[in-house]
Design a protein around this motif. Sequence first.
Motif, PDB file in Angstrom:
ATOM      1  N   ARG A  69       3.985   3.121   7.047  1.00 19.72           N
ATOM      2  CA  ARG A  69       4.540   2.535   5.838  1.00 19.72           C
ATOM      3  C   ARG A  69       6.004   2.237   6.109  1.00 19.72           C
ATOM      4  NH1 ARG A  69       0.114   1.281   4.545  1.00 19.72           N
ATOM      5  NH2 ARG A  69      -1.174   2.304   2.979  1.00 19.72           N
TER       6      ARG A  69
ATOM      7  N   MET B 114      -0.724  -1.458   8.833  1.00 14.66           N
ATOM      8  CA  MET B 114      -0.388  -1.367   7.420  1.00 14.66           C
ATOM      9  C   MET B 114      -1.666  -1.211   6.588  1.00 14.66           C
ATOM     10  SD  MET B 114       2.922  -1.573   7.012  1.00 14.66           S
ATOM     11  CE  MET B 114       3.017  -1.940   5.270  1.00 14.66           C
TER      12      MET B 114
ATOM     13  N   PRO C 249      -0.305  -7.085   3.892  1.00 18.54           N
ATOM     14  CA  PRO C 249       1.117  -7.123   3.560  1.00 18.54           C
ATOM     15  C   PRO C 249       1.692  -8.484   3.939  1.00 18.54           C
ATOM     16  CG  PRO C 249       0.723  -5.826   5.538  1.00 18.54           C
ATOM     17  CD  PRO C 249      -0.617  -6.175   4.976  1.00 18.54           C
TER      18      PRO C 249
END
Length: 570
Positions: A33, A27, A15
């Motif tokens: 999330r 993640m 991410p």
Amino acid sequence: MRASEFFIGTTKEMPNDAEIISHQLMMRAGFIRRLGSGLYTWMPVGLRVVRKIEAIVREEMAAAGALELLMPAVQPAELWQESGRWDKYGPELLRISDRHDRDFCVGPTHEEVITDIVRREIRSYKQLPVNFYQIQTKFRDEIRPRFGAMRAREFIMKDAYSFDIDEAGLQKSFDRMHAAYVRIFDRIGLDYRAVDADSGSIGGATSTEFHVLADSGEDAVVYSTGSDYAANMEKAAAIPTGERAAATRSMTRVETPGVHTIDDLTNAVGQAATQCLKTLLVKGASEQAPVIALCVRGDHELNDIKAENLPEVAEPLSFADATAIRSVAACDAGSIGPVGLSIPLFVDASAALMADFVCGANENNVHLGGVNWGRDLPEPEVRDLRNVVEGDPDPTGSGTLKIVRGIEVGHIFQLGTTYSEALNANVTDEGGRPQTLLMGCYGIGVTRVAAAAIEQNHDDKGIIWPEAIAPFEVVISPIHAAKSDLVREAAENLYLEMKHAGIDVLLDDRPLRPGQMFADMELIGIPHRFVVSDKLLAADQFEYKGRRDADATLIPRGDALEQLLKLRAS
RNA sequence: CGGGGCAUGGCGCAGCCUGGUAGCGCAUCUGCUUUGGGAGCAGAGGGUCGCAGGUUCGAAUCCUGCUGCCCCGACCA
């Protein structure tokens, strides 16, 4: 658990907004999330970790005599007004109002609510001591939420509150919690330190922080090479070394055009920062002395908390603005010095030992050299004002100080009567008189523990969970089970055997290629892995690999459970 | 709060400067091949380009406003 009936949300890609390793791995491994800034959903794998941490906390809290309850997350403003924190707590307190326009907050902590409960329920000294705790979602509207679960706005916290009739009782409750915390972090399996701390805005006197050691930690933890002394940077006592040298030079004016910082000054006058005196003007606590001067050695940093703890200094600490500076000196910030200043002046112990030093002349573009305490200006009012630096002496007298980074995962306080007085929480004592309760509060950031554990335990493949809080203790990885009844049956049997033995086992029965299964499970961080394949079965073997092991080992098929139990015990 | 940046399929990004049929990688789905370390080939589905206005024949692209998010900054004497 069978992986085919579970949810595994791993990704190869990183991410873009995850800065620290625990956030990235959480993640990528599908533990959390993001919903919004500082707001995270705990996915099934992640929640298993949280629940395991909670279970350990619950067991040790129970063993220490604390009773679990559950308070509302939403709290009426009245209670906070009663304690005075509605105004004091600041913007970190999320305030909301209901349909009748009544004010509420979303609890960042629960001293008020528990004190309210106790003042209603506990009437007699005979009911003491009590210690209530809860594990609950808290909300703190952080200035800058970051690092995923490490500094989220909404997070899970265990908060316990003890009530005692006297100081001795409070000390006992505090010590019990301290011992419980040690057991909790020992059991979780983290490298941590218990450190003396400033109690900060919650109020009260004694407090101890529990820090997980990790380079990415946001706090500086100070410890001694020669004793058990450990403190956080805010609290660590700075002890000066040596004695003040005799004055050898007379005070002289030095033209220093454009010099504003200590760096500029060392360049301009050719003296080390240790020979320069830094004078900071801060807001005072009283009308009579609205500006206070604080002096530290040029190479030292002012410790905000120590400064703030001076009764003469306004809380929270804030630096004097240009107008305030002009009201006490005929110059701007950057040229301030103690000579001729007619405002309260406090000098750090190390700065008080300087001789022939350089400081601002209270005149723009001019500094003074060869300045000496007791000659050019009065003997200083000495205080401890600075942050310690590596190599400072241990305040207990043996060894020197080292500084490491830590993540604060627990904090225990002796609050005393701060809240019980404000909320009028008394009990009747043996003599029939009302007695104000003495309170302690004890927090553990449950979700932060998970993040801290990752910071401390990972490699380039992913997370390496300490066994006690791993989402699964062991994974069984059958190779090409779809094509082999033998593999499928052997894996299934091993799975059932372990499951019946009470082991938290994951059977990776997803129809994936081996590389993908291995990569997923290593990313997720499961501590033990058994591989089942046709080739291995032909030799009546399984393959075992610990998450930290470099190589796999072959073991006789029948020994798998025994082997795991042995590894788990060690 | 101050400064900077971003917003385009589920995720990561390109396209914007210079307006003209919305593209790539990953993921997903189908088929075939492959099978002990994140497979290959072929094909498919999926986006009113953050929101609202404006300019224009025409706006992801230019202008204005808003919203959300990310990053940096609280040692300056």
